[in-house]
Design an enzyme around this catalytic site. Sequence first.
Site, PDB file in Angstrom:
ATOM      1  N   ASP A 189       0.844  -1.195   0.000  1.00  0.00           N
ATOM      2  CA  ASP A 189       0.000   0.000   0.000  1.00  0.00           C
ATOM      3  C   ASP A 189       0.873   1.236   0.000  1.00  0.00           C
ATOM      4  O   ASP A 189       1.923   1.273   0.628  1.00  0.00           O
ATOM      5  CB  ASP A 189      -0.906   0.018   1.237  1.00  0.00           C
ATOM      6  CG  ASP A 189      -1.834   1.221   1.221  1.00  0.00           C
ATOM      7  OD1 ASP A 189      -2.579   1.375   0.236  1.00  0.00           O
ATOM      8  OD2 ASP A 189      -1.805   2.011   2.178  1.00  0.00           O
ATOM      9  N   GLU A 273      -2.342  -1.607  -5.920  1.00  0.00           N
ATOM     10  CA  GLU A 273      -3.587  -1.079  -6.455  1.00  0.00           C
ATOM     11  C   GLU A 273      -3.293  -0.440  -7.800  1.00  0.00           C
ATOM     12  O   GLU A 273      -2.317   0.287  -7.943  1.00  0.00           O
ATOM     13  CB  GLU A 273      -4.151  -0.019  -5.505  1.00  0.00           C
ATOM     14  CG  GLU A 273      -4.878  -0.621  -4.342  1.00  0.00           C
ATOM     15  CD  GLU A 273      -5.513   0.450  -3.468  1.00  0.00           C
ATOM     16  OE1 GLU A 273      -6.525   0.140  -2.834  1.00  0.00           O
ATOM     17  OE2 GLU A 273      -4.995   1.582  -3.418  1.00  0.00           O
ATOM     18  N   CYS A 330     -11.978  -9.057   9.896  1.00  0.00           N
ATOM     19  CA  CYS A 330     -13.310  -9.641   9.833  1.00  0.00           C
ATOM     20  C   CYS A 330     -14.114  -9.188   8.616  1.00  0.00           C
ATOM     21  O   CYS A 330     -15.211  -9.686   8.382  1.00  0.00           O
ATOM     22  CB  CYS A 330     -14.083  -9.314  11.110  1.00  0.00           C
ATOM     23  SG  CYS A 330     -14.417  -7.554  11.286  1.00  0.00           S
ATOM     24  N   CYS A 345     -11.070  -1.860  14.848  1.00  0.00           N
ATOM     25  CA  CYS A 345     -12.329  -2.500  14.487  1.00  0.00           C
ATOM     26  C   CYS A 345     -13.113  -2.840  15.742  1.00  0.00           C
ATOM     27  O   CYS A 345     -12.603  -3.501  16.646  1.00  0.00           O
ATOM     28  CB  CYS A 345     -12.054  -3.762  13.675  1.00  0.00           C
ATOM     29  SG  CYS A 345     -13.556  -4.636  13.242  1.00  0.00           S
ATOM     30  N   CYS A 348     -14.216  -7.025  15.623  1.00  0.00           N
ATOM     31  CA  CYS A 348     -13.300  -8.100  16.009  1.00  0.00           C
ATOM     32  C   CYS A 348     -12.168  -7.626  16.910  1.00  0.00           C
ATOM     33  O   CYS A 348     -11.338  -8.403  17.363  1.00  0.00           O
ATOM     34  CB  CYS A 348     -12.737  -8.796  14.769  1.00  0.00           C
ATOM     35  SG  CYS A 348     -11.602  -7.765  13.841  1.00  0.00           S
ATOM     36  N   ASP A 355      -2.163   1.684   7.038  1.00  0.00           N
ATOM     37  CA  ASP A 355      -1.616   1.252   5.752  1.00  0.00           C
ATOM     38  C   ASP A 355      -1.360  -0.253   5.722  1.00  0.00           C
ATOM     39  O   ASP A 355      -1.504  -0.904   4.689  1.00  0.00           O
ATOM     40  CB  ASP A 355      -0.311   2.002   5.445  1.00  0.00           C
ATOM     41  CG  ASP A 355      -0.536   3.500   5.310  1.00  0.00           C
ATOM     42  OD1 ASP A 355      -1.688   3.888   5.031  1.00  0.00           O
ATOM     43  OD2 ASP A 355       0.426   4.266   5.498  1.00  0.00           O
TER      44      ASP A 355
HETATM   45 ZN    ZN Z   1     -12.631  -6.468  12.292  1.00  0.00          ZN
END
Ligand code: ZN
Length: 401
Positions: A189, A273, A330, A345, A348, A355
Site C-alpha cells: 500500500d 492497487e 473480519c 475494528c 473483532c 496502511d
Molecule cells: Zn474487524
Amino acid sequence: MVKTYQYRIYPTKAQTQTLETQLDACRNIYNQALAWRKNTYEQKGGSVSYVQQANALTPLRGGSTFWSSLHSDVLQDTLRRLDKGFKAFFRRIKAGENRGYPRFKGQGRYRSMTFSHLAKTLIRGIGGRMARLVVPKMGEVKICYHRPLPNGNIKTLTVQRKASGWYANITVEVDDVPKAAIETAVGVDVGLESFLTTSEGEKVGNPRHLRRAELKLKRKQRIVSRRKKTSHRRRKFVHELAKQHEHVANQRKDFHGKTAHRLYSEYDAVVVEDLQITNMVKNHHLAKSISDAAWGTFISTLGTCAKAENAGLHLLCVPPHGTSQICSGCGEKVIKSLAVRIHRCNSCGLVLDRDHNAAINILRVASTLRGGALVVNSPNEARNHTDTRSFTSPRALAVGS
Ligand SMILES: [Zn+2]
C-alpha cells in the site's frame, strides 16, 4: 522483451551543432503536422492519418537538400510520436479523463530523435571505457561504453539531449524469462507518511533528502513561471533547474529500483492497487501530488523489475476499492478519514496500522481474483502500529497448493 540501455555520448562541437539543427527541424515537422491535423479537424471536421502525413515526407525530402540530409527514420518517428499523442488524446476522451490536446512544441522542447535502421556494428573500437557510436547520416560519436549491450537484436537508437548533456538510448530485444510459479506474495500500500507499507507490516520510508529536493524543485518551478519570459536571468535559471530536475529524477529512479529489487528478492509476486483504474483527481496538495506521481513511476519500475529479475516474477494489479476502509480481520467496514492513522475494528477488536491493514486487503483482493490461489495470513495478533521493521526478515505468505 525490449530493454533500453542508456549511455552518455560526447559529440564534437560541429556534431552538437548538427544535432541541435536536426532536433529543431524535427520540432518544425512536429508542429506543422500538428497544425495540419488541427486545421483539417476545425475546417472540415475530418482527420489526418499517420500514413497520409508520412507520405507527404517524400516530396518534401525530394525537393530540398536540407530535408534530405535528415534520416527518414527520424522524420517518420516524429510523425509517429504525434500520432501516439493523438491516440492517447482520443483514448482519454473515451475514458472521460482530462483531455490534454497535443501541444505545439516551443524552442528547445523537442529533445530526442530515434533511428531504426542502424549500422551492423553500432559500437566500434570497444576496448577501454570510451568507444565510438555510429549515428546514421552523421558518423561516429564518442560514447562512454560503461556496460556491454546484451546479445540480442538491436532495435532502435535514440539520441537525446538532457540538461546534463547528450545520451544514447539503445533498445535491444532480449529473450523473455519464463514466469515462475507464485509461492510467496506480498500486498503493498502506498502512503503519504511512508513510501509504502507491505501486508507483512514492513514500511519503507520516503528518503528525506529526496522529499526535500522534490518540494524545493516544485517551489522553484513556480518562481520560474513568474519570471519574465524573455529575460536572460530566467533562461539561466531554467537551465539550472533542469539540471536539478534531472538529478532528482536520477535519485528517485535509484530509490525505486532498489526498493523494487528488495521486494522481488523476497517475494515472487507483488500486489498493488492499479492507479490507472482510479480516476486520479488532480489535487493541489504539493506533497500529495508528488507522492501520487512517484507512485505511478514506482509501479512501472516494479513491472520492469518483475520481468528483468532472472526468475520471471509477477506484478499483480488490483482495482482499488475501499481497501483502507475494510477490516482485514473480519471484513467489517470501518470508515475513517485520511487523518486517522490507526485502524480500530469494533467487531473483532483488531488494532492495526492503517496502511498495513490496507496492504493486507490488497493482497486479499488479488487472492480472490485468482480464485483464492494466494492464501492470506490473518493478522491474528494485533500488531503495534509503530512496528517498522525493515526488509531483513522475510516472513513470506503461505500459498495454497
Ligand atoms: Zn474487524
